[in-house]
Design a protein around this motif. Structure first.
Motif, short mmCIF file in Angstrom:
data_model
loop_
_atom_site.label_atom_id
_atom_site.label_comp_id
_atom_site.label_asym_id
_atom_site.label_seq_id
_atom_site.Cartn_x
_atom_site.Cartn_y
_atom_site.Cartn_z
N LEU A 34 0.85 -1.21 0.07
CA LEU A 34 -0.12 -0.10 -0.04
C LEU A 34 0.88 1.00 -0.10
O LEU A 34 1.65 1.33 0.95
N SER A 35 0.62 2.13 -1.02
CA SER A 35 1.35 3.21 -0.92
C SER A 35 0.55 4.46 -1.32
O SER A 35 -0.14 4.50 -2.43
N LEU A 36 0.05 5.26 -0.27
CA LEU A 36 -0.50 6.37 -0.29
C LEU A 36 -0.11 7.65 -0.04
O LEU A 36 0.85 7.91 0.94
N ASP A 37 -0.37 8.86 -0.68
CA ASP A 37 0.01 10.17 -0.30
C ASP A 37 -1.02 10.88 0.36
O ASP A 37 -2.03 11.03 -0.02
N TYR A 38 -0.52 11.43 1.56
CA TYR A 38 -1.51 12.38 2.47
C TYR A 38 -0.73 13.77 2.54
O TYR A 38 0.50 13.88 2.49
N SER A 39 -1.64 14.63 2.99
CA SER A 39 -1.22 15.98 3.42
C SER A 39 -0.26 16.21 4.35
O SER A 39 -1.06 15.51 5.46
N SER A 40 0.70 16.36 4.56
CA SER A 40 1.73 16.35 5.50
C SER A 40 0.97 17.42 6.66
O SER A 40 1.06 17.26 7.90
N LYS A 41 0.27 18.58 5.92
CA LYS A 41 -0.32 19.71 6.94
C LYS A 41 -1.37 18.61 7.81
O LYS A 41 -1.43 18.98 8.97
N HIS A 42 -2.19 18.29 7.06
CA HIS A 42 -3.35 17.62 7.81
C HIS A 42 -3.00 16.46 8.76
O HIS A 42 -3.40 16.18 9.84
N PHE A 43 -2.07 15.66 8.48
CA PHE A 43 -1.47 14.52 9.13
C PHE A 43 -1.03 15.11 10.39
O PHE A 43 -1.24 14.71 11.40
#
Length: 93
Positions: A34-43
């Protein structure tokens, strides 16, 4: 280890440490990559809720947003649950 790079900076979250056991239990699907990209700000904003509770369940899936569930063991059935959707690549066709 979770890492994030973005316009808002760099973030690294390490759940496994030689001195402290942060993970008390986990389950995984074998052969799942599983490779997903998330907003570092929201995380990062979601991680701020760790001030309220040290008990956190993370849920990852290819079909659903990442789930953050902060539990409050001193209160029965009390929790805060939030979802963070992965970034979507824009279709440039």
């Amino acid at each position: 280890c979770f890492t994030a790079n973005g316009n808002d900076g760099v973030m690294k979250v390490n759940l496994f440490d030689d001195d402290v056991d942060y993970v008390t239990e986990f389950s995984i699907e074998e052969q799942l990559k599983l490779s997903l990209d998330y907003s570092s700000k929201h995380f990062s904003n979601f991680c701020q809720f760790s001030r309220l509770s040290k008990n956190l369940n993370l849920g990852f899936s290819a079909e659903f947003p990442m789930q953050f569930a902060f539990e409050f063991p001193e209160q029965e059935n009390m929790f805060v649950r939030m979802y963070l959707a992965p970034r979507m690549e824009e279709d440039t066709k």
